[in-house]
Design an enzyme around this catalytic site. Structure first.
Site, PDB file in Angstrom:
ATOM      1  CB  SER A   1      -0.125  -8.309  -1.121  1.00 41.43           C
ATOM      2  OG  SER A   1      -0.937  -9.152  -0.325  1.00 41.43           O
TER       3      SER A   1
ATOM      4  CE  LYS B   1      -4.484  -1.596   1.377  1.00 38.89           C
ATOM      5  NZ  LYS B   1      -4.348  -3.045   1.684  1.00 38.89           N
TER       6      LYS B   1
ATOM      7  CD  GLU C   1     -10.781   4.639   0.367  1.00 41.80           C
ATOM      8  OE1 GLU C   1     -10.632   5.834   0.051  1.00 41.80           O
ATOM      9  OE2 GLU C   1     -10.055   3.724  -0.081  1.00 41.80           O
TER      10      GLU C   1
HETATM   11  C1  LIG Z   1      -5.227  -4.086   1.265  1.00 40.69           C
HETATM   12  C2  LIG Z   1      -4.507  -5.339   1.022  1.00 40.69           C
HETATM   13  C3  LIG Z   1      -4.852  -6.198  -0.039  1.00 40.69           C
HETATM   14  C4  LIG Z   1      -6.031  -5.975  -0.937  1.00 40.69           C
HETATM   15  O1  LIG Z   1      -6.018  -4.767  -1.640  1.00 40.69           O
HETATM   16  P1  LIG Z   1      -5.733  -4.714  -3.197  1.00 40.69           P
HETATM   17  O2  LIG Z   1      -6.060  -3.313  -3.571  1.00 40.69           O
HETATM   18  O3  LIG Z   1      -6.599  -5.706  -3.858  1.00 40.69           O
HETATM   19  O4  LIG Z   1      -4.306  -5.025  -3.386  1.00 40.69           O
HETATM   20  C5  LIG Z   1      -4.078  -7.325  -0.251  1.00 40.69           C
HETATM   21  N1  LIG Z   1      -3.038  -7.628   0.563  1.00 40.69           N
HETATM   22  C6  LIG Z   1      -2.684  -6.836   1.600  1.00 40.69           C
HETATM   23  C7  LIG Z   1      -1.544  -7.230   2.458  1.00 40.69           C
HETATM   24  C8  LIG Z   1      -3.407  -5.673   1.876  1.00 40.69           C
HETATM   25  O5  LIG Z   1      -3.057  -4.903   2.907  1.00 40.69           O
END
Ligand SMILES: *Cc1c(COP(=O)(O)O)cnc(C)c1O
Length: 406
Positions: free
Chosen positions: A388, A99, A121
């Site tokens: 992610s 993020k 948000e």
């Molecule tokens: C917020 C988040 C997601 C999902 O958000 P996307 O916009 O689909 O990437 C996925 N993995 C993690 C670790 C997150 O914090």
């Protein structure tokens, strides 16, 4: 439904109107139109400005810790006994997920536009924390809208945002979740048009947000592509990422879209199964409609009411999906599959044990799909999974699911 004609390139969208085929666009109140157009113009200038790129690059390196590593997951590979598994380590970034890539890009855009105030948000609070982080770094006041239900169940992130100097405004409308928080943020933006920058957290919203969030997140795929070429001398056979709103996924996918031998798989939250309503699989079980300024696949009931999704993983709990994914789905370039809560939980535990890496539950969805396909693949094949984020934030949820006390 008829499939749209195959384009020569999957990387040229959106068009001038912000459309990816029939998806995307800017369905916003008339009062917002001038802001959206201004944002688009400023973004178009910024993205080709060497100074803007240099500043983002500098922060990405020294503040966020990029490039993130492409790690050969040897333990998981041995355990699964098929293709080689690599993790793109977005969990190693500052604030623990992908993020920050988007937040750094957008805060620089806000600065360039001379804005004085940041709004955002958040659902689980991860994007709220990342926004509050960059607002603190650049000295902006920051207001984060968060559904009242989410405020109650995500108290550590609420506290983090407050420590970082942000104001968290609980939203009681609707069910008090992400969808309601997003509506409230849009309302704030209309009211404070002059001085406010709306920092959207995923590749959704009205044009140009899906495009600009994608471009800021594409650093993931651009790095991964170069890294696998260096480490293995060839492109991967499969790449996999979890899809909430779709920002980490489109970030990994976009640089690979025209590599036609690379299979691309996006993973939706299958929750407790697609038969009922306790899931968040908008592309596997939803219908096209309009939400948050764009046309895309959405979870809706028979009357077209937007439904609240369910997932073990709060970050996948968004009733829609970024419009580019809807287009990639219909064009057939990307395959979207659901993974159940239980499957994600198993992947979470396995990865922790065989890799010594606690993955975010969102990322565990992508790993769970790898666990299904990797054993059937050849040992010389390659799968990249986007890790992610890190899972420290999820240990309470996991303890709960396992019936354990912390
Ligand atoms: C917020 C988040 C997601 C999902 O958000 P996307 O916009 O689909 O990437 C996925 N993995 C993690 C670790 C997150 O914090």
């Amino acid at each position: 439904m008829n499939k749209p004609a195959m384009p020569n390139s999957f990387r040229t969208g959106p068009d001038e109107q912000g459309m990816f085929g029939i998806f995307g666009g800017r369905f916003v109140a008339e009062t917002l139109m001038p802001l959206i157009l201004d944002l688009e113009e400023q973004w178009n200038k910024a993205k080709t400005d060497p100074e803007f790129k240099a500043e983002l690059q500098n922060l990405s390196t020294h503040y966020a810790g990029r490039p993130s590593k492409l790690y050969f997951a040897e333990g998981l590979t041995k355990h699964l006994g098929g293709a080689k598994v690599y993790f793109k380590r977005e969990d190693l970034n500052h604030t623990g997920s992908h993020k920050i890539n988007n937040c750094l890009g957008q805060i620089l855009l806000a600065k360039r536009m001379g804005k004085k105030r940041i709004i955002a948000e958040t659902g689980a609070g991860q994007h709220g924390v990342a926004s509050a982080t960059v607002a603190a770094r650049f000295g902006y006041p920051c207001v984060v809208y968060m559904g009242a239900t989410d405020v109650a169940r995500q108290s550590p992130n609420v506290f983090r945002m407050k420590l970082l100097g942000a104001e968290v405004r609980p939203v009681t409308a609707g069910h008090g979740t992400l969808k309601d928080a997003m509506n409230e943020a849009l309302r704030d933006w209309v009211t404070n048009v002059e001085d406010t920058y709306y920092l959207i957290g995923t590749a959704a919203g009205p044009h140009p947000y899906p495009e600009l969030v994608r471009d800021f997140q594409s650093v993931i795929g651009t790095e991964a592509r170069a890294q696998i070429l260096e480490q293995e001398g060839r492109l991967p056979d499969v790449i996999i990422a979890a899809v909430g709103g779709g920002s980490n996924a489109i970030g990994l996918f976009h640089p690979f879209l025209d590599d036609k031998d690379v299979r691309i798989i996006g993973i939706e939250a299958g929750g407790r199964g697609l038969d009922g309503i306790e899931h968040c699989a908008s592309m596997n079980a939803g219908k096209p409609g309009v939400l948050h300024g764009n046309r895309t696949y959405l979870l809706q009931n028979a009357d077209g009411q937007i439904m609240d999704g369910h997932s073990i993983s709060a970050g996948l709990d968004y009733p829609g999906v970024g419009p580019e994914h809807s287009w990639l789905r219909d064009s057939g370039r990307v395959q979207y599959e659901p993974i159940l809560d239980d499957e994600a939980l198993e992947a979470f535990q396995l990865t922790t044990r065989v890799e010594g890496i606690i993955p975010a539950l969102e990322s565990a969805h992508a790993i769970a799909h790898a666990m299904k396909i990797v054993p059937k693949m050849d040992k010389d094949q390659i799968v990249i999974v986007n890790l992610s984020g890190r899972g420290d934030k999820d240990v309470h949820t996991v303890a709960n699911m396992l019936g354990m006390e912390i």
